[in-house]
Design an enzyme around this catalytic site. Structure first.
Site, mmCIF file in Angstrom:
data_model
loop_
_atom_site.group_PDB
_atom_site.id
_atom_site.type_symbol
_atom_site.label_atom_id
_atom_site.label_comp_id
_atom_site.label_asym_id
_atom_site.label_seq_id
_atom_site.Cartn_x
_atom_site.Cartn_y
_atom_site.Cartn_z
ATOM 1 N N GLU A 1 -21.236 125.104 55.008
ATOM 2 C CA GLU A 1 -21.887 123.835 55.319
ATOM 3 C C GLU A 1 -22.692 123.955 56.611
ATOM 4 O OE1 GLU A 1 -19.566 120.268 54.569
ATOM 5 O OE2 GLU A 1 -20.197 119.489 56.505
ATOM 6 N N THR B 1 -25.686 118.729 55.683
ATOM 7 C CA THR B 1 -25.160 117.380 55.894
ATOM 8 C C THR B 1 -26.275 116.362 56.095
ATOM 9 O OG1 THR B 1 -24.982 117.750 58.261
ATOM 10 C CG2 THR B 1 -23.024 118.235 56.938
ATOM 11 N N ALA C 1 -25.348 110.554 60.295
ATOM 12 C CA ALA C 1 -24.764 109.225 60.211
ATOM 13 C C ALA C 1 -25.871 108.186 60.086
ATOM 14 C CB ALA C 1 -23.938 108.963 61.458
ATOM 15 N N ASP D 1 -20.103 106.925 57.012
ATOM 16 C CA ASP D 1 -19.326 106.133 57.961
ATOM 17 C C ASP D 1 -20.112 104.894 58.350
ATOM 18 O OD1 ASP D 1 -16.941 107.619 58.221
ATOM 19 O OD2 ASP D 1 -18.067 109.169 59.297
ATOM 20 N N ALA E 1 -18.882 106.118 47.348
ATOM 21 C CA ALA E 1 -19.291 107.411 46.792
ATOM 22 C C ALA E 1 -19.242 107.425 45.261
ATOM 23 C CB ALA E 1 -18.411 108.515 47.360
ATOM 24 N N HIS F 1 -7.845 108.755 53.479
ATOM 25 C CA HIS F 1 -8.933 108.229 54.307
ATOM 26 C C HIS F 1 -8.376 107.072 55.148
ATOM 27 C CE1 HIS F 1 -12.610 106.097 55.372
ATOM 28 N NE2 HIS F 1 -13.238 107.235 55.167
ATOM 29 N N ASP G 1 -5.877 106.081 47.670
ATOM 30 C CA ASP G 1 -6.948 107.017 47.980
ATOM 31 C C ASP G 1 -7.200 107.953 46.783
ATOM 32 O OD1 ASP G 1 -8.672 107.605 50.204
ATOM 33 O OD2 ASP G 1 -7.726 109.571 50.275
HETATM 34 P P1 FAD Z 1 -15.463 106.912 49.485
HETATM 35 O O1 FAD Z 1 -14.693 107.873 48.694
HETATM 36 O O2 FAD Z 1 -16.502 106.118 48.785
HETATM 37 O O3 FAD Z 1 -14.501 105.866 50.153
HETATM 38 C C1 FAD Z 1 -13.786 106.161 51.332
HETATM 39 C C2 FAD Z 1 -12.690 105.137 51.515
HETATM 40 O O4 FAD Z 1 -13.244 103.836 51.573
HETATM 41 C C3 FAD Z 1 -11.740 105.115 50.357
HETATM 42 O O5 FAD Z 1 -10.764 106.118 50.468
HETATM 43 C C4 FAD Z 1 -11.213 103.713 50.510
HETATM 44 O O6 FAD Z 1 -10.271 103.626 51.534
HETATM 45 C C5 FAD Z 1 -12.420 102.940 50.894
HETATM 46 N N1 FAD Z 1 -13.087 102.397 49.694
HETATM 47 C C6 FAD Z 1 -14.205 102.880 49.094
HETATM 48 N N2 FAD Z 1 -14.472 102.155 47.984
HETATM 49 C C7 FAD Z 1 -13.543 101.193 47.912
HETATM 50 C C8 FAD Z 1 -13.274 100.148 46.982
HETATM 51 N N3 FAD Z 1 -14.056 99.922 45.920
HETATM 52 N N4 FAD Z 1 -12.203 99.360 47.207
HETATM 53 C C9 FAD Z 1 -11.396 99.566 48.267
HETATM 54 N N5 FAD Z 1 -11.584 100.549 49.174
HETATM 55 C C10 FAD Z 1 -12.647 101.345 48.997
HETATM 56 N N6 FAD Z 1 -20.600 111.710 56.465
HETATM 57 C C11 FAD Z 1 -21.934 111.663 56.701
HETATM 58 O O7 FAD Z 1 -22.440 110.668 57.239
HETATM 59 N N7 FAD Z 1 -22.752 112.721 56.345
HETATM 60 C C12 FAD Z 1 -22.282 113.840 55.740
HETATM 61 O O8 FAD Z 1 -23.054 114.756 55.443
HETATM 62 C C13 FAD Z 1 -20.872 113.923 55.480
HETATM 63 N N8 FAD Z 1 -20.336 115.007 54.857
HETATM 64 C C14 FAD Z 1 -18.993 115.030 54.554
HETATM 65 C C15 FAD Z 1 -18.481 116.119 53.842
HETATM 66 C C16 FAD Z 1 -17.137 116.142 53.480
HETATM 67 C C17 FAD Z 1 -16.600 117.323 52.709
HETATM 68 C C18 FAD Z 1 -16.264 115.073 53.863
HETATM 69 C C19 FAD Z 1 -14.809 115.098 53.502
HETATM 70 C C20 FAD Z 1 -16.777 113.993 54.577
HETATM 71 C C21 FAD Z 1 -18.131 113.946 54.925
HETATM 72 N N9 FAD Z 1 -18.689 112.867 55.617
HETATM 73 C C22 FAD Z 1 -20.042 112.813 55.862
HETATM 74 C C23 FAD Z 1 -17.818 111.777 56.102
HETATM 75 C C24 FAD Z 1 -17.721 110.610 55.099
HETATM 76 O O9 FAD Z 1 -18.964 109.989 54.949
HETATM 77 C C25 FAD Z 1 -16.677 109.629 55.647
HETATM 78 O O10 FAD Z 1 -15.407 110.216 55.609
HETATM 79 C C26 FAD Z 1 -16.684 108.259 54.989
HETATM 80 O O11 FAD Z 1 -15.920 107.365 55.801
HETATM 81 C C27 FAD Z 1 -16.086 108.231 53.611
HETATM 82 O O12 FAD Z 1 -16.901 108.814 52.703
HETATM 83 P P2 FAD Z 1 -16.394 109.108 51.177
HETATM 84 O O13 FAD Z 1 -17.535 109.584 50.414
HETATM 85 O O14 FAD Z 1 -15.173 109.879 51.192
HETATM 86 O O15 FAD Z 1 -16.097 107.566 50.767
#
Ligand code: FAD
Length: 291
Positions: free
Chosen positions: A9, A40, A43, A101, A120, A144, A153
């Protein structure tokens, strides 16, 4: 040890100097034939253009399969869909689909853009509706921070898989038992896709401490002790970081992990050394080795 897969990455560079560092790293790591490399997304979409330019250049100038990270933050669906179409047109076939985030930073309450993808899973479905992208998502062995429980989760991970994700990469972790327990829990819940450990060698312990706090990742007491009193001693820190990461990777490999995703921070040294130890090496030309 069976043939291991690796992926790397990167983040989109800001300056010409950083650009040079990134491309030197790509050149060094490319002969390891990674499964893919990913770039990546800053933010709040702050690096939209730079991420696109970096991904497009990798697609154009190398034969590395490249994935673009994309988030839902602060953008209407039409804008995100536009970015996805541009990627498809640039020959990019793999998206790391993330919610992102909150604009105020992790830990703040998240509210989706009124006309945007909410999370996501929605983004993955949206991308699949546009073209047949390969979709990778994030996952959280320690859950998370926004999730009430690990099982809630995992339900969300399953939604992402139902939406088209075929691989998940974990948040960083430093206690392998946390990862191995998570694998057990997701398999029990019926998840069959690869859950690739995200390996983040400790380069800046102070910074990592802050990040781990907001990401809900635990830093084991042993790790904290190892880096004690080394804030002003980067050379020793680097040696310890390499040792810790090597132990972590070798132990995971012994426990059956066959794909490692390295958070490289655009540097090749640590990732290259870890790959070497795992037996992932540049292909040696047969005629050269016979000579
Ligand atoms: P999601 O899986 O959509 O949701 C995260 C959490 O939000 C869920 O676990 C839940 O608690 C809550 N949630 C979501 N939908 C619902 C729903 N319908 N009802 C209730 N609760 C809900 N960030 C960046 O800005 N840029 C990047 O390039 C980046 N790369 C990353 C790469 C990896 C491998 C990882 C693990 C993280 C990365 N991140 C990045 C960070 C990520 O954007 C944050 O962790 C963010 O807070 C959650 O993203 P997610 O896609 O896991 O969210």
């Amino acid at each position: 040890m069976s043939k291991l897969k690796v992926s790397f990455e990167f983040f989109p560079p800001k300056t010409d100097k950083m650009q040079e560092t990134l491309w030197a790293s790509i050149e060094k790591l490319a002969p390891l034939k990674p499964e893919f490399v990913s770039v990546t997304y800053g933010a709040g979409g702050s690096t939209r253009q730079r991420t696109h330019d970096t991904v497009a250049r990798i697609a154009r100038e190398t034969d590395l399969p490249v994935a673009a990270h994309l988030t839902c933050v602060a953008a209407a669906r039409e804008e995100v869909d536009g970015v996805l179409r541009d990627y498809w047109d640039a020959g990019v076939r793999h998206i790391v689909a993330l919610r992102g985030d909150p604009p105020g930073g992790p830990g703040e309450p998240y509210s989706p853009h009124p006309g945007g993808y909410a999370n996501a899973a929605e983004l993955a479905a949206g991308a699949k509706g546009i073209a047949d992208f390969e979709i990778t998502v994030g996952c959280y062995p320690e859950k998370h921070p926004d999730s009430p429980t690990l099982s809630a989760d995992i339900d969300l991970l399953k939604e992402k898989i139902d939406a088209g994700a075929t691989r998940a990469i974990t948040q960083f972790f430093y206690d392998n038992t946390v990862y191995l327990r998570y694998i057990e829990a997701v398999r029990k819940a019926g998840v069959t896709i690869p859950i690739v450990p995200g390996i983040m060698p400790v380069t800046n312990f102070k910074g990592l401490r802050k990040m781990a706090d907001v990401c809900g990742a635990t830093l084991p007491g042993r790790l904290v002790k190892l880096f004690q009193n080394l804030d002003e001693d980067p050379a020793t820190r680097r040696l310890i970081a390499a040792t810790v990461a090597a132990e972590q990777c070798l132990d995971l490999a012994e426990n059956g992990v066959d794909h490692f995703h390295f958070y490289t921070l655009n540097r090749d040294e640590m990732a290259f050394a870890l790959c070497h130890m795992l037996g992932v090496r540049p292909r040696v030309d047969a005629s050269a080795s016979a000579a």
